[in-house]
Write a protein that holds these residues in place. Structure first.
Motif, PDB file in Angstrom:
ATOM      1  N   ARG A 152      47.526  46.653  38.991  1.00  0.00           N
ATOM      2  CA  ARG A 152      48.677  46.333  39.831  1.00  0.00           C
ATOM      3  C   ARG A 152      49.695  45.497  39.053  1.00  0.00           C
ATOM      4  O   ARG A 152      50.913  45.699  39.169  1.00  0.00           O
ATOM      5  CB  ARG A 152      48.187  45.573  41.074  1.00  0.00           C
ATOM      6  CG  ARG A 152      49.261  45.364  42.098  1.00  0.00           C
ATOM      7  CD  ARG A 152      48.697  44.672  43.342  1.00  0.00           C
ATOM      8  NE  ARG A 152      49.767  44.213  44.213  1.00  0.00           N
ATOM      9  CZ  ARG A 152      49.634  43.270  45.139  1.00  0.00           C
ATOM     10  NH1 ARG A 152      48.459  42.689  45.330  1.00  0.00           N
ATOM     11  NH2 ARG A 152      50.653  42.914  45.890  1.00  0.00           N
ATOM     12  N   LEU A 153      49.187  44.580  38.240  1.00  0.00           N
ATOM     13  CA  LEU A 153      50.083  43.719  37.468  1.00  0.00           C
ATOM     14  C   LEU A 153      50.945  44.537  36.506  1.00  0.00           C
ATOM     15  O   LEU A 153      52.146  44.284  36.354  1.00  0.00           O
ATOM     16  CB  LEU A 153      49.255  42.688  36.690  1.00  0.00           C
ATOM     17  CG  LEU A 153      50.040  41.556  36.040  1.00  0.00           C
ATOM     18  CD1 LEU A 153      50.565  40.583  37.097  1.00  0.00           C
ATOM     19  CD2 LEU A 153      49.168  40.797  35.041  1.00  0.00           C
ATOM     20  N   MET A 154      50.348  45.506  35.862  1.00  0.00           N
ATOM     21  CA  MET A 154      51.103  46.361  34.933  1.00  0.00           C
ATOM     22  C   MET A 154      52.215  47.090  35.672  1.00  0.00           C
ATOM     23  O   MET A 154      53.347  47.173  35.214  1.00  0.00           O
ATOM     24  CB  MET A 154      50.173  47.376  34.263  1.00  0.00           C
ATOM     25  CG  MET A 154      49.364  46.807  33.113  1.00  0.00           C
ATOM     26  SD  MET A 154      48.699  48.088  32.024  1.00  0.00           S
ATOM     27  CE  MET A 154      47.438  48.808  33.036  1.00  0.00           C
ATOM     28  N   LYS A 155      51.853  47.637  36.871  1.00  0.00           N
ATOM     29  CA  LYS A 155      52.841  48.412  37.638  1.00  0.00           C
ATOM     30  C   LYS A 155      53.987  47.544  38.111  1.00  0.00           C
ATOM     31  O   LYS A 155      55.133  47.946  38.093  1.00  0.00           O
ATOM     32  CB  LYS A 155      52.159  49.028  38.874  1.00  0.00           C
ATOM     33  CG  LYS A 155      51.452  50.334  38.595  1.00  0.00           C
ATOM     34  CD  LYS A 155      50.924  50.930  39.889  1.00  0.00           C
ATOM     35  CE  LYS A 155      49.885  52.003  39.573  1.00  0.00           C
ATOM     36  NZ  LYS A 155      48.812  52.071  40.535  1.00  0.00           N
ATOM     37  N   GLU A 156      53.696  46.333  38.554  1.00  0.00           N
ATOM     38  CA  GLU A 156      54.706  45.531  39.245  1.00  0.00           C
ATOM     39  C   GLU A 156      55.487  44.604  38.332  1.00  0.00           C
ATOM     40  O   GLU A 156      56.469  43.996  38.769  1.00  0.00           O
ATOM     41  CB  GLU A 156      54.041  44.727  40.379  1.00  0.00           C
ATOM     42  CG  GLU A 156      53.467  45.638  41.460  1.00  0.00           C
ATOM     43  CD  GLU A 156      52.926  44.880  42.661  1.00  0.00           C
ATOM     44  OE1 GLU A 156      53.002  43.638  42.700  1.00  0.00           O
ATOM     45  OE2 GLU A 156      52.404  45.557  43.575  1.00  0.00           O
ATOM     46  N   THR A 157      55.053  44.444  37.088  1.00  0.00           N
ATOM     47  CA  THR A 157      55.765  43.532  36.186  1.00  0.00           C
ATOM     48  C   THR A 157      56.241  44.207  34.897  1.00  0.00           C
ATOM     49  O   THR A 157      57.029  43.617  34.164  1.00  0.00           O
ATOM     50  CB  THR A 157      54.867  42.352  35.752  1.00  0.00           C
ATOM     51  OG1 THR A 157      53.792  42.870  34.956  1.00  0.00           O
ATOM     52  CG2 THR A 157      54.310  41.600  36.947  1.00  0.00           C
ATOM     53  N   GLY A 158      55.755  45.406  34.634  1.00  0.00           N
ATOM     54  CA  GLY A 158      56.097  46.045  33.363  1.00  0.00           C
ATOM     55  C   GLY A 158      55.329  45.452  32.194  1.00  0.00           C
ATOM     56  O   GLY A 158      55.535  45.844  31.042  1.00  0.00           O
ATOM     57  N   ALA A 159      54.467  44.473  32.467  1.00  0.00           N
ATOM     58  CA  ALA A 159      53.666  43.876  31.384  1.00  0.00           C
ATOM     59  C   ALA A 159      52.620  44.878  30.900  1.00  0.00           C
ATOM     60  O   ALA A 159      52.290  45.837  31.611  1.00  0.00           O
ATOM     61  CB  ALA A 159      52.965  42.609  31.889  1.00  0.00           C
ATOM     62  N   GLY A 160      52.122  44.635  29.714  1.00  0.00           N
ATOM     63  CA  GLY A 160      51.008  45.430  29.225  1.00  0.00           C
ATOM     64  C   GLY A 160      49.700  44.675  29.414  1.00  0.00           C
ATOM     65  O   GLY A 160      49.701  43.495  29.766  1.00  0.00           O
TER      66      GLY A 160
END
Lengths: 275, 175
Positions: A152-160
């Motif tokens: 979820r974090l990758m999807k919502e922040t663009g972070a890797g």
């Protein structure tokens, strides 16, 4: 898959040079905030290979904005000088109620998602760079929530995600987080870590991410079973060793990884030219 | 953080092992770096470790780089006091350990830290890594002209370059 080695302080400088010269590794990962008093140009000239930058103590979940702005300004000098393949950091707690932990504290994935997401967005904005965040070698049962959290974090922040394969093995052994639960995270990740672990001294044993042993059979089996999910163009895997640093032992593990993933695309090109 | 509270958990439970692992890090952080202290306590270190951790909990210490210095402060008011003060190797080891911990953990812009103690005229400096080929460095200084003693047992100041060329006065340890 390009293979790398973690460079944390000067005492392994000669060994890392040898690993590069003998082509056991393709890049080097600096634990960059250990070197914040070293001239960025000196670091840029240190190794004749690509560089990754791994952050240990930004404490971006706990530090106030002025501290983070100052940390990022110094980090930026190294990003500009070294043009790294990636910049990575940790999602960790370093203290509780004003007292520092001597271990690295895992977050509560279900209760803290929104807080962490907002902090990740802020930290990437301050650094001016996409950041890859490392998963934790979970011990308690909350670790089962980590895969969905990172997805979820990758999807919502663009972070890797800097996916640490042996941390996932520890989490599997300690709290039963299935390897399969990480499939989407691994598929979306380009940068990886791997290292040895050991058991706690007392029972019931828990597995500790110690970076001081050879790669365990279940770590290698995990990499083999998910090889095609890990390997992709531009992928990197850093072999971490922070204790019991013996050149031959490290090379033996690196050879296992090389045999598993083959020569990286760039190296195959080099070899074709030299042939 | 109290080793005593660990006993509230069943020993066959993972939570007990988790706490034990965490506490061992505090133990090793102390005795691996300052093994001389085991001469005072005996080989398991527990006659220092347990009461110190309980005292540190009561005082709400921050457990930052000054961890070792607070151990000395506790030892100085403990039954170990006379043996502690009879040999300055304990103090040297403790000051060096805290200077090194500062150099490892601090991410501010300062390059070094100077630690002074009311029990010695010597100073210990911890330097951060200044070259890609080096690690952190710890230096013992025996100044020809001693600095004034810190008002508390310990004092410190930080250095913004890799030279000891200032004395801005002593800062007290934060809890």
């Amino acid at each position: 898959m390009r293979l790398g080695f973690n460079f944390t302080l000067g005492d392994t400088y000669d060994m890392v040079q040898r690993l590069i010269a003998e082509r056991h590794i393709d890049y080097c990962e600096f634990l960059i905030d250990n070197f914040f008093c070293v001239d960025p140009n000196e670091l840029a000239k240190a190794f004749d290979c690509p560089i990754g930058l791994h952050i240990m103590y930004s404490k971006f979940l706990e530090a106030d904005r002025p501290m983070l702005v100052d940390f990022a300004a110094r980090l930026r000098d190294y990003i500009d000088a070294l043009n790294p393949i990636y910049v990575s950091d940790h999602i960790l707690r370093f203290s509780h109620e004003g007292r520092a932990f001597f271990h690295l504290g895992e977050i509560d994935y279900s209760a803290e998602y929104e807080f962490v997401r907002d902090r990740v967005l802020q930290w990437q904005e301050i650094v001016g760079q996409r950041i890859h965040f490392e998963n934790y070698p979970s011990i308690m049962d909350g670790g089962r929530e980590a895969p969905a959290f990172f997805e979820r974090l990758m999807k919502e922040t663009g972070a890797g995600v800097l996916f640490d394969a042996s941390n996932a093995v520890c989490s599997n052994r300690n709290c039963g987080t299935p390897f399969e639960a990480w499939r989407n995270v691994i598929a979306g990740a380009q940068h990886f870590h791997v290292a040895g672990y050991r058991n706690s001294l007392i029972e019931p044993f828990i597995s500790l991410d110690t970076h001081a042993e050879a790669l365990a059979p279940d770590t290698l089996a995990f990499l083999e079973n998910f090889r095609s999910v890990f390997d992709k163009p531009g992928a990197t895997m850093t072999y971490e060793r922070d204790d019991q640093i013996e050149f031959d032992d490290i090379v033996a593990d690196l050879k296992l990884l090389r045999n598993l993933f083959g020569e990286p695309e760039e190296r195959r090109h080099d070899l074709a030219l030299s042939a | 953080m109290s080793p005593v509270l660990c006993a509230n958990y069943p020993t066959d439970h993972k939570a007990f092992v988790r706490i034990d692992v965490s506490l061992r890090i505090y133990w090793h952080t102390l005795f691996d770096i300052c093994p001389e202290l085991l001469e005072l306590s005996g080989p398991d270190g527990m006659s220092i470790f347990r009461p110190f951790m309980a005292w540190a909990g009561e005082k709400k210490l921050a457990f930052d780089w000054s961890y070792y210095l607070w151990v000395y402060v506790w030892l100085r008011q403990s039954p170990f006091k006379d043996r502690l003060l009879a040999d300055d190797k304990y103090l040297r080891s403790i000051m060096a350990a805290s200077a090194a911990r500062w150099a490892i953990l601090d991410r501010g812009r300062d390059c070094g830290i100077v630690i002074g103690c009311a029990d010695t005229k010597n100073l210990v400096i911890g330097w951060k890594c200044r070259s890609v080929r080096l690690g952190r460095e710890i230096e013992l200084i025996e100044p020809e002209e001693p600095l004034p003693a810190p008002p508390d047992i310990f004092g410190y100041f930080t250095l913004q370059s890799f030279e000891l060329d200032i004395f801005p006065g002593w800062q007290s340890l934060a809890r």
